[in-house]
Design a protein around this motif. Sequence first.
Motif, PDB file in Angstrom:
ATOM      1  N   PHE A 133       0.828  -1.203   0.000  1.00  0.00           N
ATOM      2  CA  PHE A 133       0.000   0.000   0.000  1.00  0.00           C
ATOM      3  C   PHE A 133       0.870   1.264   0.000  1.00  0.00           C
ATOM      4  O   PHE A 133       0.603   2.220  -0.742  1.00  0.00           O
ATOM      5  N   ALA A 134       1.911   1.267   0.818  1.00  0.00           N
ATOM      6  CA  ALA A 134       2.798   2.435   0.908  1.00  0.00           C
ATOM      7  C   ALA A 134       3.507   2.690  -0.419  1.00  0.00           C
ATOM      8  O   ALA A 134       3.635   3.842  -0.859  1.00  0.00           O
ATOM      9  N   GLU A 135       3.961   1.635  -1.062  1.00  0.00           N
ATOM     10  CA  GLU A 135       4.684   1.805  -2.325  1.00  0.00           C
ATOM     11  C   GLU A 135       3.758   2.259  -3.447  1.00  0.00           C
ATOM     12  O   GLU A 135       4.148   3.074  -4.286  1.00  0.00           O
ATOM     13  N   LEU A 136       2.535   1.759  -3.455  1.00  0.00           N
ATOM     14  CA  LEU A 136       1.587   2.205  -4.476  1.00  0.00           C
ATOM     15  C   LEU A 136       1.276   3.688  -4.325  1.00  0.00           C
ATOM     16  O   LEU A 136       1.082   4.399  -5.322  1.00  0.00           O
ATOM     17  N   ASN A 137       1.240   4.156  -3.093  1.00  0.00           N
ATOM     18  CA  ASN A 137       0.949   5.568  -2.851  1.00  0.00           C
ATOM     19  C   ASN A 137       2.062   6.492  -3.350  1.00  0.00           C
ATOM     20  O   ASN A 137       1.853   7.700  -3.464  1.00  0.00           O
ATOM     21  N   LYS A 138       3.210   5.937  -3.632  1.00  0.00           N
ATOM     22  CA  LYS A 138       4.309   6.738  -4.165  1.00  0.00           C
ATOM     23  C   LYS A 138       4.220   6.893  -5.681  1.00  0.00           C
ATOM     24  O   LYS A 138       4.942   7.707  -6.259  1.00  0.00           O
ATOM     25  N   LEU A 139       3.350   6.106  -6.309  1.00  0.00           N
ATOM     26  CA  LEU A 139       3.232   6.129  -7.754  1.00  0.00           C
ATOM     27  C   LEU A 139       2.109   7.059  -8.198  1.00  0.00           C
ATOM     28  O   LEU A 139       1.270   7.473  -7.400  1.00  0.00           O
ATOM     29  N   ASP A 140       2.102   7.364  -9.471  1.00  0.00           N
ATOM     30  CA  ASP A 140       1.090   8.253 -10.046  1.00  0.00           C
ATOM     31  C   ASP A 140      -0.165   7.437 -10.368  1.00  0.00           C
ATOM     32  O   ASP A 140      -0.498   7.186 -11.535  1.00  0.00           O
ATOM     33  N   VAL A 141      -0.846   7.008  -9.302  1.00  0.00           N
ATOM     34  CA  VAL A 141      -2.083   6.243  -9.452  1.00  0.00           C
ATOM     35  C   VAL A 141      -3.128   6.846  -8.523  1.00  0.00           C
ATOM     36  O   VAL A 141      -2.790   7.553  -7.562  1.00  0.00           O
ATOM     37  N   GLU A 142      -4.382   6.571  -8.795  1.00  0.00           N
ATOM     38  CA  GLU A 142      -5.476   7.012  -7.942  1.00  0.00           C
ATOM     39  C   GLU A 142      -5.853   5.876  -6.993  1.00  0.00           C
ATOM     40  O   GLU A 142      -6.465   4.889  -7.411  1.00  0.00           O
ATOM     41  N   MET A 143      -5.490   5.995  -5.738  1.00  0.00           N
ATOM     42  CA  MET A 143      -5.823   4.963  -4.768  1.00  0.00           C
ATOM     43  C   MET A 143      -7.308   5.011  -4.446  1.00  0.00           C
ATOM     44  O   MET A 143      -7.876   6.079  -4.187  1.00  0.00           O
ATOM     45  N   LEU A 144      -7.950   3.851  -4.480  1.00  0.00           N
ATOM     46  CA  LEU A 144      -9.369   3.742  -4.176  1.00  0.00           C
ATOM     47  C   LEU A 144      -9.618   3.204  -2.776  1.00  0.00           C
ATOM     48  O   LEU A 144     -10.763   3.197  -2.314  1.00  0.00           O
ATOM     49  N   LEU A 174       5.482  -7.948  -7.778  1.00  0.00           N
ATOM     50  CA  LEU A 174       4.295  -7.179  -8.179  1.00  0.00           C
ATOM     51  C   LEU A 174       4.612  -5.701  -8.273  1.00  0.00           C
ATOM     52  O   LEU A 174       4.285  -5.038  -9.271  1.00  0.00           O
ATOM     53  N   LEU A 175       5.230  -5.173  -7.240  1.00  0.00           N
ATOM     54  CA  LEU A 175       5.531  -3.740  -7.217  1.00  0.00           C
ATOM     55  C   LEU A 175       6.490  -3.354  -8.324  1.00  0.00           C
ATOM     56  O   LEU A 175       6.336  -2.299  -8.962  1.00  0.00           O
ATOM     57  N   ALA A 176       7.485  -4.188  -8.588  1.00  0.00           N
ATOM     58  CA  ALA A 176       8.431  -3.903  -9.675  1.00  0.00           C
ATOM     59  C   ALA A 176       7.698  -3.880 -11.013  1.00  0.00           C
ATOM     60  O   ALA A 176       7.962  -3.018 -11.873  1.00  0.00           O
ATOM     61  N   GLY A 177       6.771  -4.823 -11.184  1.00  0.00           N
ATOM     62  CA  GLY A 177       6.023  -4.866 -12.436  1.00  0.00           C
ATOM     63  C   GLY A 177       5.120  -3.654 -12.607  1.00  0.00           C
ATOM     64  O   GLY A 177       5.038  -3.083 -13.703  1.00  0.00           O
ATOM     65  N   ILE A 178       4.431  -3.249 -11.535  1.00  0.00           N
ATOM     66  CA  ILE A 178       3.575  -2.063 -11.615  1.00  0.00           C
ATOM     67  C   ILE A 178       4.415  -0.822 -11.858  1.00  0.00           C
ATOM     68  O   ILE A 178       4.065   0.029 -12.688  1.00  0.00           O
ATOM     69  N   HIS A 179       5.512  -0.704 -11.128  1.00  0.00           N
ATOM     70  CA  HIS A 179       6.380   0.477 -11.266  1.00  0.00           C
ATOM     71  C   HIS A 179       6.883   0.597 -12.693  1.00  0.00           C
ATOM     72  O   HIS A 179       6.842   1.672 -13.301  1.00  0.00           O
ATOM     73  N   SER A 180       7.311  -0.532 -13.258  1.00  0.00           N
ATOM     74  CA  SER A 180       7.821  -0.510 -14.624  1.00  0.00           C
ATOM     75  C   SER A 180       6.733  -0.126 -15.616  1.00  0.00           C
ATOM     76  O   SER A 180       6.963   0.697 -16.514  1.00  0.00           O
ATOM     77  N   ALA A 181       5.539  -0.691 -15.427  1.00  0.00           N
ATOM     78  CA  ALA A 181       4.449  -0.396 -16.358  1.00  0.00           C
ATOM     79  C   ALA A 181       3.969   1.037 -16.242  1.00  0.00           C
ATOM     80  O   ALA A 181       3.688   1.690 -17.252  1.00  0.00           O
ATOM     81  N   VAL A 182       3.879   1.561 -15.009  1.00  0.00           N
ATOM     82  CA  VAL A 182       3.430   2.943 -14.812  1.00  0.00           C
ATOM     83  C   VAL A 182       4.445   3.915 -15.396  1.00  0.00           C
ATOM     84  O   VAL A 182       4.092   4.880 -16.090  1.00  0.00           O
TER      85      VAL A 182
END
Length: 375
Positions: free
Chosen positions: A298-309, A365-373
């Motif tokens: 959750f913390a790492e996703l919040n660092k990315l340019d995404v809209e947390m739901l 998972l986080l590496a894959g999301i980070h790379s894709a974003v």
Amino acid sequence: MFTPESRRADFPSLEGRSYFNTAAEGIPPLSVLHALEQYGQDKLLGMDGRAKHEAVWDRAKQELADAYGLSTDEVSFCSCSSEAFNLAALALQLQPGDEVVINDLDFPAGSTPWLQESSPATVKVWKSRDFALHPDDLKPLLSPRTRLVTTSLVSFFNGFKIDVPEVTRLVRAHSPALFALDVTQGLGRIPLELSDVDLIISSTHKWILASHGGGLVGVPAHRAAEWTVPAGGWFNLQNAFEADRFEKTVTKQGAASFSVGMPNYPAIYAIEAGLSYIRQQSIPKINDYCQPLYDHCFAELNKLDVEMLTPSDPANQAGIMAFRHPDAERIYKHLHAENIHLMYHAGRLRIAIHGYNSEADVERLLAGIHSAVKS
């Protein structure tokens, strides 16, 4: 569930893949598959297999009773959560002027029976704000005419977890309503507090790692009269084969009335094995193991340019988190190609973390999301 060795032993199908879609489909341990095989062996006995089926039914009821904090007389099974809610609608026998409160973070199974044209009740929607359900918004919806408040413990949409004691306090203080709780997205993953809930319902193919074709019903004894389903059948009747059976029906009370016909014994075998497996692993231990993984993700996703739901308050979080991104479908396809599995729907990506997920899974998972974003 918590070590590489136990994961390989119990979940060999997860070797080489990172699976974060338990909120849609749980991965059964081998013990569940063995239970289904045992059903097949018992079914080959024909009528002589009935005693074996009934013994598994009894063990499954005990497992469910322990999970819900009820007695075996207060629990039973049907075919799925949708059937359970439709049978609950029959039991309520709503009248014009009655009111039902649903919410906009809920799964359709618990909401749509009351929206059918055949339902005479007025439906009020407890609307979320900032992807959370606020108790202050529920209070004005309650009145002396409120017959039912129904909600999921954990939202399938974004993982928002309600405060059950606070909601039940409001319901009791401001209405005569019954309170129904769908625990599908919590049972098997987080400790439950269900002491003041009037109807408990769950699916079986997600966090308890069982099969399709099951619905788990709990009705406390003091609410049995309100939740007795006036349905035809035989398994739900006390006098199905008695001399007076063509003159009247005598329905079993409470949870037993939700089991209207021949049990889906394959699902019952799987349910017994799944609940037994989860109990042996210990839900508090599963939760303690998963929480650091969840918090880190959750913390790492919040660092990315995404809209947390998913709201950021830990008190309202369980095993699910969700976010939106303009290129969500591309992110999903990128992850899927890497054998990283999560849920995608209409721009929303949902991650579910269970006991068979590892720290390495989360980092992958986080590496894959980070790379894709970033791309």
